[in-house]
Design a protein around this motif. Structure first.
Motif, PDB file in Angstrom:
ATOM      1  N   PHE A  58       0.832  -1.194   0.000  1.00 27.01           N
ATOM      2  CA  PHE A  58       0.000   0.000   0.000  1.00 27.01           C
ATOM      3  C   PHE A  58       0.872   1.251   0.000  1.00 27.01           C
ATOM      4  CE2 PHE A  58      -2.746   3.210   1.935  1.00 27.01           C
ATOM      5  CZ  PHE A  58      -3.970   2.970   1.322  1.00 27.01           C
ATOM      6  N   GLY A  59       0.689   2.112  -0.998  1.00 28.35           N
ATOM      7  CA  GLY A  59       1.502   3.311  -1.130  1.00 28.35           C
ATOM      8  C   GLY A  59       0.836   4.541  -0.552  1.00 28.35           C
ATOM      9  N   ILE A  60       1.629   5.390   0.095  1.00 25.64           N
ATOM     10  CA  ILE A  60       1.177   6.706   0.549  1.00 25.64           C
ATOM     11  C   ILE A  60       2.097   7.728  -0.108  1.00 25.64           C
ATOM     12  CG2 ILE A  60       0.801   8.236   2.515  1.00 25.64           C
ATOM     13  CD1 ILE A  60       0.462   5.783   4.275  1.00 25.64           C
ATOM     14  N   VAL A  61       1.550   8.556  -0.991  1.00 27.19           N
ATOM     15  CA  VAL A  61       2.381   9.486  -1.744  1.00 27.19           C
ATOM     16  C   VAL A  61       1.935  10.922  -1.483  1.00 27.19           C
ATOM     17  CG1 VAL A  61       2.859   7.786  -3.544  1.00 27.19           C
ATOM     18  CG2 VAL A  61       0.956   9.360  -3.844  1.00 27.19           C
ATOM     19  N   GLY A  62       2.887  11.819  -1.570  1.00 28.99           N
ATOM     20  CA  GLY A  62       2.625  13.240  -1.369  1.00 28.99           C
ATOM     21  C   GLY A  62       3.944  13.981  -1.258  1.00 28.99           C
ATOM     22  N   SER A 200       1.684 -13.109   2.843  1.00 28.05           N
ATOM     23  CA  SER A 200       1.440 -13.156   4.283  1.00 28.05           C
ATOM     24  C   SER A 200       1.818 -11.834   4.953  1.00 28.05           C
ATOM     25  CB  SER A 200       2.227 -14.297   4.928  1.00 28.05           C
ATOM     26  OG  SER A 200       3.627 -14.067   4.822  1.00 28.05           O
ATOM     27  N   LYS A 201       2.627 -11.022   4.285  1.00 28.14           N
ATOM     28  CA  LYS A 201       3.051  -9.744   4.854  1.00 28.14           C
ATOM     29  C   LYS A 201       2.342  -8.585   4.160  1.00 28.14           C
ATOM     30  CE  LYS A 201       7.637 -11.014   6.561  1.00 28.14           C
ATOM     31  NZ  LYS A 201       7.313 -10.786   7.979  1.00 28.14           N
ATOM     32  N   THR A 202       2.131  -7.536   4.929  1.00 16.99           N
ATOM     33  CA  THR A 202       1.517  -6.312   4.417  1.00 16.99           C
ATOM     34  C   THR A 202       2.540  -5.185   4.527  1.00 16.99           C
ATOM     35  OG1 THR A 202      -0.647  -7.059   5.196  1.00 16.99           O
ATOM     36  CG2 THR A 202      -0.413  -4.719   4.676  1.00 16.99           C
ATOM     37  N   VAL A 203       2.646  -4.377   3.478  1.00 16.26           N
ATOM     38  CA  VAL A 203       3.612  -3.276   3.454  1.00 16.26           C
ATOM     39  C   VAL A 203       2.882  -1.959   3.240  1.00 16.26           C
ATOM     40  CG1 VAL A 203       5.609  -2.277   2.282  1.00 16.26           C
ATOM     41  CG2 VAL A 203       5.446  -4.755   2.547  1.00 16.26           C
ATOM     42  N   VAL A 204       3.212  -0.971   4.069  1.00 13.52           N
ATOM     43  CA  VAL A 204       2.771   0.406   3.847  1.00 13.52           C
ATOM     44  C   VAL A 204       4.024   1.205   3.506  1.00 13.52           C
ATOM     45  CG1 VAL A 204       1.679   2.441   4.820  1.00 13.52           C
ATOM     46  CG2 VAL A 204       0.843   0.160   5.432  1.00 13.52           C
ATOM     47  N   PHE A 205       4.036   1.771   2.313  1.00 12.90           N
ATOM     48  CA  PHE A 205       5.244   2.393   1.766  1.00 12.90           C
ATOM     49  C   PHE A 205       4.991   3.865   1.484  1.00 12.90           C
ATOM     50  CE2 PHE A 205       7.859   3.126  -2.230  1.00 12.90           C
ATOM     51  CZ  PHE A 205       9.053   3.287  -1.553  1.00 12.90           C
ATOM     52  N   VAL A 206       5.721   4.741   2.175  1.00 13.55           N
ATOM     53  CA  VAL A 206       5.592   6.184   1.981  1.00 13.55           C
ATOM     54  C   VAL A 206       6.695   6.668   1.048  1.00 13.55           C
ATOM     55  CG1 VAL A 206       5.896   8.414   3.110  1.00 13.55           C
ATOM     56  CG2 VAL A 206       4.417   6.705   4.130  1.00 13.55           C
ATOM     57  N   SER A 207       6.321   7.416   0.015  1.00 12.56           N
ATOM     58  CA  SER A 207       7.319   7.851  -0.958  1.00 12.56           C
ATOM     59  C   SER A 207       6.775   8.974  -1.820  1.00 12.56           C
ATOM     60  CB  SER A 207       7.720   6.670  -1.849  1.00 12.56           C
ATOM     61  OG  SER A 207       8.702   7.052  -2.790  1.00 12.56           O
ATOM     62  N   HIS A 208       7.688   9.687  -2.509  1.00 11.53           N
ATOM     63  CA  HIS A 208       7.260  10.503  -3.652  1.00 11.53           C
ATOM     64  C   HIS A 208       8.018  10.062  -4.896  1.00 11.53           C
ATOM     65  CE1 HIS A 208      10.835  12.787  -2.598  1.00 11.53           C
ATOM     66  NE2 HIS A 208      10.280  13.201  -1.487  1.00 11.53           N
ATOM     67  N   ASP A 209       8.520   8.821  -4.880  1.00 10.45           N
ATOM     68  CA  ASP A 209       9.104   8.196  -6.062  1.00 10.45           C
ATOM     69  C   ASP A 209       7.995   7.416  -6.770  1.00 10.45           C
ATOM     70  OD1 ASP A 209      10.404   6.724  -7.973  1.00 10.45           O
ATOM     71  OD2 ASP A 209      11.902   5.864  -6.636  1.00 10.45           O
ATOM     72  N   MET A 210       7.407   8.047  -7.776  1.00 11.17           N
ATOM     73  CA  MET A 210       6.225   7.470  -8.410  1.00 11.17           C
ATOM     74  C   MET A 210       6.517   6.145  -9.104  1.00 11.17           C
ATOM     75  SD  MET A 210       3.682   9.311  -7.636  1.00 11.17           S
ATOM     76  CE  MET A 210       4.509   9.556  -6.078  1.00 11.17           C
TER      77      MET A 210
END
Length: 404
Positions: A58-62, A200-210
């Motif tokens: 799951f990506g969080i971008v801004g 089995s793993k969940t990832v939350v990834f914060v970035s502004h590298d589109m």
């Protein structure tokens, strides 16, 4: 039903920013009589809600200052929300401050065991994985030196190599790829590939590298001015990010679906004409922006003075050079059609979208089966924009490689 592991509901976060501190008696008196608060309120997040399912990348971008890192720290439990709730279902490891818990006076070897203990590993487990950690970090010659003699890049490599072995269900990652050299960044991306395949793993990834978000994430949100502006497909999230932050670059992406069809007609006729077209993406949203590899539809609306039988409807999708790379028609598909008096719609569904990212022109025409009469013909520039990972060529089909 997919299991929800992170639920963020109506979350807001406000910080108190202190005003200039008064150090003189006069300043304190003036400040008192002006009745000014000693702080200002800054709204870092405002009414943010979303859910993350088990196995999501799951990506969080801004942009910097948009609130994305604040959101990650709320999920990690580092901050508490001012309003709303954050519910976590599963164990969680934040890769927010890599190397937190390291001691500069201890050696690299000692810090491996120390950091491993903080992640919940016992000494026996750390001994079993020690060689892999050191090899990944490429620090074999430095493990008996004190950490204070390491460069910042060396410390990050060691911290990341330990952290990726965490047993937790949920990984929170904040721009770790922005540090370290190119070789290490590629290693990190390879690890992401393995994690993505491990549902089995969940990832939350914060970035502004589109590009990284588009490559790895299956869902993403765009945060702008403390609010969520978009949630859904990461390719479309990249477009929304550009629209919000780089409007001059995004101007060439036209998402308007109502068009004027007067230009480009081969023949005008009052009997039948195409009056509108819509591109509908895989989320059933009308938008000329379509994700590479995802199915989409093109829906045409027409008007007709009367019922007309023996009709062929054809479409041509052309690349930026004007070459037709896809040109289906109803006759070739053995799909005889008739136009209805008054009007109706004709929809072309593309189930296998093999188009590479880029802008495509669309031509469409209504003919009789002998192709001696052209009732209408349109040509639309930049009708479809395909977004996704850049590919060589105008079409991409995932191949099977056979190595002998």
């Amino acid at each position: 039903m997919e299991e929800t592991v992170i639920k963020v509901q109506s979350v807001g976060k406000t910080f108190k920013l202190p005003n200039e501190k008064q150090t003189s008696i006069k300043g304190l008196v003036v400040s008192f009589f002006n009745r000014k608060k000693g702080y200002e309120l800054q709204k870092a997040l405002n009414n943010v809600s979303f859910e993350v399912k088990k196995g999501d990348f799951f990506g969080i971008v801004g942009r910097n200052g948009s609130g994305k890192s604040t959101l990650l720290k709320l999920i990690a439990g580092i901050y508490s929300p001012t309003e709303g709730t954050v519910d976590i279902n599963g164990s969680l490891t934040p890769f927010i401050e890599l190397g937190v818990g390291f001691s500069p006076e201890l050696t690299g070897r000692e810090n491996v065991y120390l950091n491993g203990a903080l992640l919940g590993f016992n000494r026996k487990e750390m001994t079993a994985m020690y060689d892999e950690i050191v090899e990944f970090a490429e620090l074999e010659k430095f493990m008996d030196q004190k950490l204070k003699n390491y460069s910042s890049g060396m410390q990050v490599r060691l911290a990341f190599s330990i952290a990726i072995r965490a047993k937790s269900d949920i990984l929170l990652i904040d721009e770790v790829l922005a540090v370290g050299d190119e070789s290490f960044s590629q290693k990190s991306l390879n690890i992401f590939d393995l994690i993505k395949k491990d549902k089995s793993k969940t990832v939350v990834f914060v970035s502004h590298d589109m590009q990284t978000v588009q490559k790895f994430c299956n869902r993403a949100i765009v945060i702008h001015d403390s609010k969520i502006k978009f949630i859904g497909d990461p390719n479309r999230a990249a477009i929304e990010y550009k629209k919000l932050n780089f409007p001059d670059m995004a101007q060439s992406v036209n998402t308007k679906t109502d068009i004027s069809l007067d230009d480009g007609r081969l023949q005008k006729t009052s009997k039948a004409k195409i009056i509108k077209f819509d591109v509908i993406d895989h989320d059933n949203i009308k938008d000329r922006i379509v994700s590479s590899g995802k199915p989409f539809s093109i829906k045409f609306s027409y008007k007709s003075e009367k019922n007309i039988d023996n009709i062929v409807f054809g479409v041509s999708i052309k690349n930026s050079k004007g070459d037709s790379i896809y040109g289906p028609n109803t006759e070739e598909s053995n799909k005889p059609i008739s136009l209805k008096s008054g009007g109706g719609t004709i929809e072309l569904h593309v189930a296998e979208n093999i188009f590479s990212p880029g802008k495509y022109t669309l031509d469409a025409g209504i003919f009789n089966t002998d192709q001696t009469i052209c009732y209408d013909y349109i040509s639309i520039k930049e009708a479809i924009t395909i977004v996704g990972i850049e590919r060589h060529g105008y079409a991409y089909i995932e191949p099977e490689w056979i190595i002998k």
